[in-house]
Design an enzyme around this catalytic site. Structure first.
Site, mmCIF file in Angstrom:
data_model
loop_
_atom_site.group_PDB
_atom_site.id
_atom_site.type_symbol
_atom_site.label_atom_id
_atom_site.label_comp_id
_atom_site.label_asym_id
_atom_site.label_seq_id
_atom_site.Cartn_x
_atom_site.Cartn_y
_atom_site.Cartn_z
ATOM 1 N N LEU A 203 0.866 -1.183 0.000
ATOM 2 C CA LEU A 203 0.000 0.000 0.000
ATOM 3 C C LEU A 203 0.899 1.227 0.000
ATOM 4 C CD1 LEU A 203 -3.072 0.277 0.491
ATOM 5 C CD2 LEU A 203 -2.622 0.210 2.931
ATOM 6 N N HIS A 204 0.744 2.090 -0.978
ATOM 7 C CA HIS A 204 1.527 3.331 -0.926
ATOM 8 C C HIS A 204 0.936 4.458 -1.753
ATOM 9 C CE1 HIS A 204 2.926 1.876 -4.816
ATOM 10 N NE2 HIS A 204 3.313 3.114 -5.063
ATOM 11 N N ARG A 205 -0.114 4.172 -2.511
ATOM 12 C CA ARG A 205 -0.671 5.169 -3.429
ATOM 13 C C ARG A 205 -1.177 6.375 -2.640
ATOM 14 N NH1 ARG A 205 1.211 4.708 -8.021
ATOM 15 N NH2 ARG A 205 0.994 2.470 -8.004
ATOM 16 N N ALA A 206 -0.805 7.564 -3.086
ATOM 17 C CA ALA A 206 -1.159 8.793 -2.362
ATOM 18 C C ALA A 206 -2.658 8.857 -2.043
ATOM 19 C CB ALA A 206 -0.737 10.010 -3.192
ATOM 20 N N ASP A 281 -2.197 -1.697 -3.927
ATOM 21 C CA ASP A 281 -2.534 -0.569 -4.809
ATOM 22 C C ASP A 281 -1.353 -0.267 -5.733
ATOM 23 O OD1 ASP A 281 -0.727 0.746 -3.163
ATOM 24 O OD2 ASP A 281 -2.205 2.082 -2.266
#
Ligand code: UD1
Ligand code: UDP
Length: 374
Positions: A203-206, A281
């Site tokens: 998970l890292h999507r802004a 993501d």
């Protein structure tokens, strides 16, 4: 022919590695330029080690910052380096700020740009990545597209068909070359038992991790899925926000969740290929999951990788708690559903994308087709 390769983040290092290998195998001249956007050992150096890559010739050292500040620093630094290196072509990969800055710096110096993984579109302009890939495609001369679908996106935008090369995605090259090495070198699986139904979570999507409601909803789903063994190597951006929103502790306290630092590529590849589900993501993970026949649940409402959904290997579950838990549980309870997802055909090629990229580039160079026209 001299090729300058610009990269700056974890996925670019991984996906350009097969191209760099191909260039080295042919003894071609090249210059490797790191923007320094990712700088933690486990976000950058680790991949140079795992993939046996040469150290970059230049590191612009931009570090973290706002999009404007980072892009400006990169432009200034890259222009300087490109003026010194005088490459015949600049290659960029994907959709990060390095792609935007690299393509822009090069085209303004009249150096042709080759965009690896060109033509992807989420049609969501609120994503920084969509803007980056669109600007990069406007600046590019050569388009190495992973699928026919991305070729069509470019044709609709008026790109010269001769410059669109359907190569497959270099992510498949990287997966196929490294999985055997990973199973020899990595002992990550010793931490798990045969009965563990591993969920590899990233998970890292802004739009997910900077938004407390969306991040909270995803974490609620994770906490609820106690019948799985959830392995979560936490991206630095995500770790900061989980701590800021008071969610990190809850994950630490959950017995079925294993929190980890970002993992090296070989460990991660082996974990991923042995997972029951990939929950992510990430862009690259959607491609890797289908490459290894692992069902992918994508924590987004759109994707620039629609081929994975059309093939049946990927479902967009968004940040909706019930959609995430319901689909994960269906995979557990309905073997036919799971089997259909696992049988999805990989749309990203045969693992020879990097060879095609270099071969086609050399051909077009020989034919004098890389020159910038007035
Ligand atoms: C970037 C890319 C994204 C890509 C992702 C891959 C852009 C716009 N975004 O997102 O497309 O999917 O990389 O992982 O280019 N940080 C560290 N150490 C690091 C790097 C970052 O602590 O080595 C922290 C910093 O607090 C930083 C934050 O993570 O502000 C975000 O980093 P940034 O490079 O801006 O974006 P990513 O989320 O990594
Ligand atoms: N990856 C890794 N270790 C991890 C998480 C991901 O090596 O802990 C790899 C993964 O195999 C994939 C790439 O990183 O090749 C994806 O990077 P990321 O999700 O950061 O970026 P995106 O693909 O979304 O741009």
């Amino acid at each position: 022919m001299k090729i300058a390769i610009i990269l700056g983040t974890r996925p670019e290092i991984i996906k350009m590695a097969p191209v760099i290998d191909e260039i080295r195998k042919r003894g071609m001249e090249f210059s490797l330029i790191h923007t320094g956007q990712h700088y933690d050992h486990e976000m950058s150096d680790q991949f140079f080690i795992d993939l046996e890559l040469p150290a970059p010739h230049h590191n612009i050292g931009v570090g973290s910052g706002s999009h404007g500040a980072m892009t400006a620093e990169m432009l200034r630094g890259l222009e300087e380096v490109l003026l010194r290196e005088e490459p015949d072509i600049v290659m960029v990969q994907g959709d990060t700020n390095a792609v935007l800055a690299g393509a822009l710096a090069a085209v303004k110096l009249h150096i042709p740009v080759g965009h690896v993984e060109a033509g992807l579109r989420s049609f969501d302009r609120t994503m920084p990545e969509e803007i980056n890939r669109m600007v990069a495609d406007v600046c590019s001369k050569l388009y190495y597209v992973p699928t026919e679908e991305s070729a069509i996106n470019l044709l609709m935008e008026g790109v010269d068909p001769e410059m669109i090369l359907v190569t497959g995605n270099t992510v498949v090259d990287a997966c196929l070359r490294n999985i055997e090495i990973a199973s020899r070198k990595s002992d990550i699986l010793s931490e798990f038992s045969e009965d563990d139904r591993i969920v590899a979570l990233t998970l890292h999507r802004a739009e997910n991790v900077d938004n407390p409601e969306r991040l909270g909803s995803i974490i609620d789903a994770i906490l609820e899925l106690e019948e799985f063994r959830i392995v979560f190597p936490v991206h630095p951006r995500t770790r900061k926000n989980l701590e800021r929103f008071g969610l990190y502790r809850m994950l630490q306290d959950a017995a079925h969740v294993t929190l980890m630092k970002p993992m090296g590529y070989l460990d991660f590849l082996l974990l991923l290929s042995n997972s029951f589900i990939v929950l992510t993501d990430s862009g690259g993970l959607q491609e890797e999951a289908i490459t290894f026949n692992v069902p992918c649940l994508t924590l987004r409402y759109n994707t620039e990788r629609p081929e994975t959904v059309e093939a049946g290997g990927n479902i967009l579950v968004g940040a909706d708690r019930e959609m995430i838990t319901g689909t994960a549980r269906r995979l557990l309870e309905d073997p036919d559903f799971r089997r259909r997802m696992m049988e999805a055909e990989n749309p990203y090629g045969d693992g020879h994308a990097s060879e095609r990229i270099i071969e086609e580039t050399l051909r077009l160079h020989r034919e004098g087709k890389l020159a910038m026209e007035a």
